[in-house]
Design a protein around this motif. Structure first.
Motif, mmCIF file in Angstrom:
data_model
loop_
_atom_site.group_PDB
_atom_site.id
_atom_site.type_symbol
_atom_site.label_atom_id
_atom_site.label_comp_id
_atom_site.label_asym_id
_atom_site.label_seq_id
_atom_site.Cartn_x
_atom_site.Cartn_y
_atom_site.Cartn_z
ATOM 1 N N ARG A 154 0.850 -1.189 0.000
ATOM 2 C CA ARG A 154 0.000 0.000 0.000
ATOM 3 C C ARG A 154 0.888 1.243 0.000
ATOM 4 N N MET A 155 0.762 2.036 -1.029
ATOM 5 C CA MET A 155 1.618 3.203 -1.177
ATOM 6 C C MET A 155 0.814 4.481 -0.968
ATOM 7 N N ILE A 156 1.528 5.524 -0.552
ATOM 8 C CA ILE A 156 0.882 6.827 -0.445
ATOM 9 C C ILE A 156 1.711 7.833 -1.243
ATOM 10 N N CYS A 157 1.020 8.715 -1.961
ATOM 11 C CA CYS A 157 1.677 9.752 -2.758
ATOM 12 C C CYS A 157 1.973 10.941 -1.857
ATOM 13 N N MET A 158 3.228 11.381 -1.858
ATOM 14 C CA MET A 158 3.611 12.497 -0.987
ATOM 15 C C MET A 158 3.070 13.829 -1.515
ATOM 16 N N GLN A 159 2.679 13.829 -2.754
ATOM 17 C CA GLN A 159 2.239 15.059 -3.398
ATOM 18 C C GLN A 159 0.759 15.338 -3.117
ATOM 19 N N CYS A 160 -0.080 14.332 -3.340
ATOM 20 C CA CYS A 160 -1.530 14.577 -3.215
ATOM 21 C C CYS A 160 -2.175 13.689 -2.142
ATOM 22 N N LYS A 161 -1.357 12.917 -1.416
ATOM 23 C CA LYS A 161 -1.831 12.057 -0.325
ATOM 24 C C LYS A 161 -2.782 10.957 -0.798
ATOM 25 N N HIS A 162 -2.719 10.646 -2.071
ATOM 26 C CA HIS A 162 -3.559 9.585 -2.625
ATOM 27 C C HIS A 162 -2.975 8.232 -2.240
ATOM 28 N N MET A 163 -3.844 7.309 -1.763
ATOM 29 C CA MET A 163 -3.385 5.971 -1.396
ATOM 30 C C MET A 163 -3.762 4.988 -2.480
ATOM 31 N N PHE A 164 -2.837 4.101 -2.796
ATOM 32 C CA PHE A 164 -3.132 3.093 -3.807
ATOM 33 C C PHE A 164 -2.286 1.864 -3.558
ATOM 34 N N LYS A 165 -2.696 0.756 -4.186
ATOM 35 C CA LYS A 165 -1.984 -0.499 -3.996
ATOM 36 C C LYS A 165 -1.213 -0.854 -5.247
ATOM 37 N N VAL A 166 -0.091 -1.538 -5.030
ATOM 38 C CA VAL A 166 0.677 -2.043 -6.162
ATOM 39 C C VAL A 166 0.806 -3.554 -6.008
ATOM 40 N N ASP A 167 1.133 -4.239 -7.099
ATOM 41 C CA ASP A 167 1.304 -5.684 -6.920
ATOM 42 C C ASP A 167 2.743 -5.998 -6.529
ATOM 43 N N GLU A 168 2.941 -7.243 -6.112
ATOM 44 C CA GLU A 168 4.189 -7.620 -5.468
ATOM 45 C C GLU A 168 5.406 -7.465 -6.386
ATOM 46 N N SER A 169 5.257 -7.829 -7.654
ATOM 47 C CA SER A 169 6.403 -7.764 -8.562
ATOM 48 C C SER A 169 6.768 -6.305 -8.827
ATOM 49 N N THR A 170 5.753 -5.436 -8.900
ATOM 50 C CA THR A 170 6.020 -4.006 -9.088
ATOM 51 C C THR A 170 6.774 -3.459 -7.886
ATOM 52 N N TYR A 171 6.348 -3.891 -6.695
ATOM 53 C CA TYR A 171 6.983 -3.403 -5.478
ATOM 54 C C TYR A 171 8.442 -3.854 -5.394
ATOM 55 N N ASP A 172 8.711 -5.096 -5.811
ATOM 56 C CA ASP A 172 10.083 -5.592 -5.812
ATOM 57 C C ASP A 172 10.971 -4.754 -6.719
ATOM 58 N N ARG A 173 10.448 -4.406 -7.900
ATOM 59 C CA ARG A 173 11.226 -3.593 -8.841
ATOM 60 C C ARG A 173 11.441 -2.193 -8.271
ATOM 61 N N TYR A 174 10.421 -1.706 -7.571
ATOM 62 C CA TYR A 174 10.507 -0.384 -6.941
ATOM 63 C C TYR A 174 11.617 -0.355 -5.893
ATOM 64 N N LYS A 175 11.663 -1.418 -5.064
ATOM 65 C CA LYS A 175 12.689 -1.487 -4.026
ATOM 66 C C LYS A 175 14.082 -1.552 -4.643
ATOM 67 N N GLN A 176 14.201 -2.311 -5.728
ATOM 68 C CA GLN A 176 15.483 -2.411 -6.426
ATOM 69 C C GLN A 176 15.913 -1.062 -6.972
ATOM 70 N N ALA A 177 14.963 -0.333 -7.531
ATOM 71 C CA ALA A 177 15.261 0.991 -8.077
ATOM 72 C C ALA A 177 15.754 1.920 -6.974
ATOM 73 N N LEU A 178 15.132 1.840 -5.800
ATOM 74 C CA LEU A 178 15.555 2.673 -4.672
ATOM 75 C C LEU A 178 16.967 2.317 -4.235
ATOM 76 N N ASN A 179 17.269 1.017 -4.173
ATOM 77 C CA ASN A 179 18.599 0.571 -3.777
ATOM 78 C C ASN A 179 19.652 1.042 -4.772
ATOM 79 N N ASN A 180 19.319 0.956 -6.061
ATOM 80 C CA ASN A 180 20.253 1.411 -7.091
ATOM 81 C C ASN A 180 20.543 2.890 -6.924
ATOM 82 N N GLU A 181 19.509 3.630 -6.589
ATOM 83 C CA GLU A 181 19.658 5.071 -6.425
ATOM 84 C C GLU A 181 20.584 5.390 -5.250
#
Ligand SMILES: [Zn+2]
Length: 93
Positions: free
Chosen positions: A62-89
Motif C-alpha cells: 500500500r503506497m501513499i503519494c507524498m504530493q496529493c496524499k492519494h493511497m493506492f496499492k501495487v502488486d508484489e512484482s512491481t513493489y520488488d522492482r521499486y525497491k530495487q530501483a531505490l537501492n540502485n539510487e
C-alpha cells in the motif's frame, strides 16, 4: 523528473511515493509496550495486529503519494522492482 519511475501516483502522476507505513506503526507500538511488564499483553495484541496487517492486508504493497496524499496499492512484482530501483539510487550516491 528525478527518482524512481517504477511506481507513479495514478492520481497526479508524481513519483514521490512511499509505504503508507500503518503496519510499521503497530510494530512500534508493540516494541514500546513491551518495555514495561504491564504492557506485554498489549504488546502481544499490537504484534498480532502487525502480523495481520503485514501478511493478510499486505500493507507493504500500500503506497501513499507524498504530493496529493492519494493511497493506492501495487502488486508484489512491481513493489520488488521499486525497491530495487531505490537501492540502485542509494548505491549511486
Ligand atoms: Zn499523487
Amino acid at each position: 523528473m528525478k527518482g524512481q519511475q517504477i511506481i507513479i501516483c495514478p492520481n497526479c502522476g508524481e513519483n514521490k511515493v512511499k509505504n503508507s507505513g500503518i503496519g510499521k506503526m503497530f510494530l512500534w507500538f508493540a516494541v514500546i509496550s513491551a518495555i514495561t511488564i504491564i504492557g506485554i499483553p498489549l504488546a502481544i495484541v499490537f504484534f498480532l495486529a502487525w502480523i495481520f496487517v503485514r501478511y493478510v492486508q499486505k500493507d507493504n504493497l500500500r503506497m501513499i503519494c507524498m504530493q496529493c496524499k492519494h493511497m493506492f496499492k501495487v502488486d508484489e512484482s512491481t513493489y520488488d522492482r521499486y525497491k530495487q530501483a531505490l537501492n540502485n539510487e542509494l548505491a549511486r550516491k
